[in-house]
Design an enzyme around this catalytic site. Structure first.
Site, mmCIF file in Angstrom:
data_model
loop_
_atom_site.group_PDB
_atom_site.id
_atom_site.type_symbol
_atom_site.label_atom_id
_atom_site.label_comp_id
_atom_site.label_asym_id
_atom_site.label_seq_id
_atom_site.Cartn_x
_atom_site.Cartn_y
_atom_site.Cartn_z
ATOM 1 N N HIS A 241 0.854 -1.188 0.000
ATOM 2 C CA HIS A 241 0.000 0.000 0.000
ATOM 3 C C HIS A 241 0.884 1.230 0.000
ATOM 4 C CE1 HIS A 241 -3.088 2.869 1.243
ATOM 5 N NE2 HIS A 241 -3.942 1.990 0.774
ATOM 6 N N ASP B 227 -7.973 -5.200 0.128
ATOM 7 C CA ASP B 227 -8.493 -5.975 -1.005
ATOM 8 C C ASP B 227 -8.125 -7.448 -0.946
ATOM 9 O OD1 ASP B 227 -9.742 -3.872 -2.252
ATOM 10 O OD2 ASP B 227 -7.875 -3.194 -3.169
HETATM 11 N N1 ACO Z 1 4.197 -7.585 -4.762
HETATM 12 C C1 ACO Z 1 5.539 -7.607 -4.915
HETATM 13 N N2 ACO Z 1 6.335 -6.529 -4.770
HETATM 14 C C2 ACO Z 1 5.738 -5.357 -4.453
HETATM 15 C C3 ACO Z 1 4.336 -5.258 -4.276
HETATM 16 C C4 ACO Z 1 3.568 -6.424 -4.446
HETATM 17 N N3 ACO Z 1 2.254 -6.392 -4.277
HETATM 18 N N4 ACO Z 1 4.015 -3.985 -3.965
HETATM 19 C C5 ACO Z 1 5.169 -3.301 -3.958
HETATM 20 N N5 ACO Z 1 6.205 -4.123 -4.244
HETATM 21 C C6 ACO Z 1 7.628 -3.757 -4.282
HETATM 22 C C7 ACO Z 1 7.953 -2.981 -5.540
HETATM 23 O O1 ACO Z 1 8.393 -3.836 -6.585
HETATM 24 C C8 ACO Z 1 9.030 -2.052 -5.059
HETATM 25 O O2 ACO Z 1 10.239 -2.765 -5.023
HETATM 26 P P1 ACO Z 1 11.648 -2.004 -5.302
HETATM 27 O O3 ACO Z 1 11.787 -0.985 -4.210
HETATM 28 O O4 ACO Z 1 12.649 -3.112 -5.227
HETATM 29 O O5 ACO Z 1 11.509 -1.399 -6.669
HETATM 30 C C9 ACO Z 1 8.650 -1.746 -3.615
HETATM 31 O O6 ACO Z 1 7.855 -2.873 -3.191
HETATM 32 C C10 ACO Z 1 7.841 -0.464 -3.450
HETATM 33 O O7 ACO Z 1 6.738 -0.520 -4.345
HETATM 34 P P2 ACO Z 1 6.119 0.743 -5.087
HETATM 35 O O8 ACO Z 1 5.338 0.276 -6.259
HETATM 36 O O9 ACO Z 1 7.200 1.756 -5.318
HETATM 37 O O10 ACO Z 1 5.171 1.294 -3.950
HETATM 38 P P3 ACO Z 1 3.941 2.242 -4.163
HETATM 39 O O11 ACO Z 1 3.678 2.853 -2.842
HETATM 40 O O12 ACO Z 1 4.144 3.152 -5.317
HETATM 41 O O13 ACO Z 1 2.774 1.224 -4.585
HETATM 42 C C11 ACO Z 1 0.881 -0.184 -4.610
HETATM 43 C C12 ACO Z 1 1.720 0.830 -3.793
HETATM 44 C C13 ACO Z 1 0.527 0.377 -5.969
HETATM 45 C C14 ACO Z 1 -0.410 -0.452 -3.846
HETATM 46 C C15 ACO Z 1 1.710 -1.496 -4.755
HETATM 47 O O14 ACO Z 1 2.043 -2.033 -3.486
HETATM 48 C C16 ACO Z 1 0.986 -2.546 -5.587
HETATM 49 O O15 ACO Z 1 1.046 -2.515 -6.817
HETATM 50 N N6 ACO Z 1 0.260 -3.512 -4.913
HETATM 51 C C17 ACO Z 1 -0.530 -4.486 -5.619
HETATM 52 C C18 ACO Z 1 -1.847 -3.846 -6.049
HETATM 53 C C19 ACO Z 1 -2.796 -3.614 -4.895
HETATM 54 O O16 ACO Z 1 -3.024 -4.496 -4.079
HETATM 55 N N7 ACO Z 1 -3.415 -2.415 -4.869
HETATM 56 C C20 ACO Z 1 -4.426 -2.072 -3.867
HETATM 57 C C21 ACO Z 1 -4.011 -0.895 -3.068
HETATM 58 S S1 ACO Z 1 -5.197 -0.650 -1.790
HETATM 59 C C22 ACO Z 1 -6.469 0.176 -2.526
HETATM 60 O O17 ACO Z 1 -6.374 0.823 -3.527
HETATM 61 C C23 ACO Z 1 -7.745 0.052 -1.848
#
Ligand code: ACO
Length: 428
Positions: A306, A363
């Site tokens: 998140h 979710d």
């Molecule tokens: N699985 C694996 N790796 C992940 C995940 C994941 N679900 N989420 C983040 N990471 C990793 C990224 O690859 C990144 O790694 P790095 O630093 O080595 O490049 C690091 O964790 C940080 O991730 P970001 O994408 O930079 O974090 P951000 O805060 O921008 O993204 C997000 C948050 C979009 C929710 C992300 O965690 C994601 O895509 N999750 C899956 C989708 C999801 O469940 N969304 C629902 C959000 S809740 C809502 O909207 C109600």
């Protein structure tokens, strides 16, 4: 707001920037005069360090896993309150008395029907259209039906359109579902609760009696509470930005719905259940964990991570216990729940997820509950939009009522070509 100062040195010039403190949470450095004083912009794509507004509605402490609505912890609201009561709280700032709640519920109930002409909109869509596509269109079209409440300068009309939106969104969502399965629309029955009414409009058919299962009604009402508002997330910021130009509230909500549909935001509940189905059995989990960790593989664990929570999403905790309640009430089980629990356990003991502070979000478990109730995955984000409408409406009202409100107009770091002369076509 208490005042403090931050000092910035830029191009040999020193300027003081005011620092404001809220009631809780991080201070903010006020950069509103920065461009005028220095000719520089701040740069923050994705808004990871930017507060876009003042708000007294919702507070999140992502590190501690805290979510408060008007000061009340989400766990307490989910346990003791109802979606109507939380809606009143978000809109008005205080929990209602019994008389205020009855009055509010009556008002919302009175607006549950939609203009009959709106029904014909649905037949313009393909039956296999994604219901979120239908929602974007139909909610956007509301302004063509309720012109009489689109003068946003009038607080009374703002209130009427707010009530209309909260009341009609379940009807519109249920109609989107009915259209997709080829069943007749079911009109609202205002003897039922907000959530009971929605269940009936979705699952009842004219040929049979329909009885709302109280445990399911309660579980879905709780899911609505958990999704009601979440501070300045992508869709809420979209609603505010759209509204900042003076656009009418129905158009703003359609913009919010469009943003919510994305798989990184509201679309994640659909993606999370699809992922669990793809994984299938616990023995295949490790393979997907390895894929999620592989930098060369775009796969992510959906329902994990998140932008704000770097701790367990407090809404996920409530969701997990609600799964069990719904299974018990409906006397069903779903092997995917075991897979989900095991996946959570394996991920949370893996250094990759621990170090990056990736926890289950709201979710991760919601899809399992919604699927047990009978909703197809394509409806999951629609349910999120239904519940979030009250948050969008509350935030939109707060913004419009703010005398200092301005049109939202971010700037950029320009990386395109520098000025050059037009070259006639024959010379290119
Ligand atoms: N699985 C694996 N790796 C992940 C995940 C994941 N679900 N989420 C983040 N990471 C990793 C990224 O690859 C990144 O790694 P790095 O630093 O080595 O490049 C690091 O964790 C940080 O991730 P970001 O994408 O930079 O974090 P951000 O805060 O921008 O993204 C997000 C948050 C979009 C929710 C992300 O965690 C994601 O895509 N999750 C899956 C989708 C999801 O469940 N969304 C629902 C959000 S809740 C809502 O909207 C109600």
């Amino acid at each position: 707001m208490s005042e403090n100062q931050a000092t910035l040195n830029i191009d040999g010039k020193t300027i003081d920037l005011p620092v404001h403190s809220g009631t809780i949470g991080p201070d903010v450095i006020d950069v509103r005069k920065l461009y005028a004083q220095t000719g520089a912009f701040t740069y923050d794509p994705g808004f990871t360090s930017t507060a876009s507004c003042d708000s007294a509605i919702t507070y999140i402490d992502g590190d501690e896993g805290v979510l408060l609505h008007r000061g009340y912890p989400i766990g307490q609201l989910a346990e003791n309150s109802s979606f109507m009561e939380v809606s009143y709280l978000l809109l008005n700032g205080e929990l209602p008395s019994q008389a205020e709640l009855d009055d509010f519920s009556r008002t919302i109930t009175r607006h549950t029907m939609v203009h009959e002409q709106l029904s014909s909109f649905y037949s313009g869509f393909r039956r296999d259209a994604h219901p979120m596509a239908v929602m974007c269109g139909v909610v956007g079209a509301l302004s063509a039906f309720y012109h009489d409440s689109t003068d946003i300068a009038d607080p009374v009309l703002r209130k009427i359109s707010s009530h209309r939106l909260i009341a009609k969104i379940p009807t519109i969502a249920a109609m989107a579902y009915k259209y997709s399965v080829g069943q007749p629309f079911v009109y609202p029955d205002n003897r039922l609760s907000y959530t009971g009414n929605f269940l009936r409009m979705t699952f009842a058919v004219p040929a049979e009696e329909y009885h709302v299962v109280p445990e399911v009604e309660k579980a879905l009402d709780r899911i609505f509470i958990l999704h009601a508002d979440h501070e300045q997330n992508a869709s809420t910021s979209t609603v505010r930005l759209a509204g900042s130009s003076g656009a009418n509230p129905f158009a703003c909500m359609a913009a919010g719905i469009a943003c919510l549909w994305g798989p990184a935001h509201g679309g994640a509940n659909e993606a999370a259940l699809n992922m669990l189905r793809e994984i299938g059995t616990p023995d295949r989990i490790q393979h997907y964990i390895d894929r999620a960790k592989d930098k060369n593989d775009p796969f992510r664990l959906m329902g994990f991570g998140h932008r704000v929570y770097k701790n367990y999403d407090p809404r996920a905790t409530v969701m997990q216990s609600t799964v069990r309640e719904v299974f018990q009430a409906l006397n069903v089980t779903d092997p995917l729940f075991e897979t989900a629990l095991r996946l959570e356990e394996i991920a949370l003991s893996d250094p990759y997820f621990v170090e990056k502070k990736l926890f289950p979000n709201v979710d991760f478990y919601s899809g399992i509950i919604l699927s047990a109730i009978g909703f197809p995955t394509t409806m999951f984000t629609v349910l999120f939009a239904l519940a979030r409408t009250v948050g969008w409406v509350a935030q939109w009202n707060e913004m419009i009522a703010d005398p200092g409100q301005k049109i939202g107009r971010p700037r950029q770091l320009y990386t395109g070509p520098t000025p050059r002369d037009y070259v006639p076509l024959a010379q290119r």
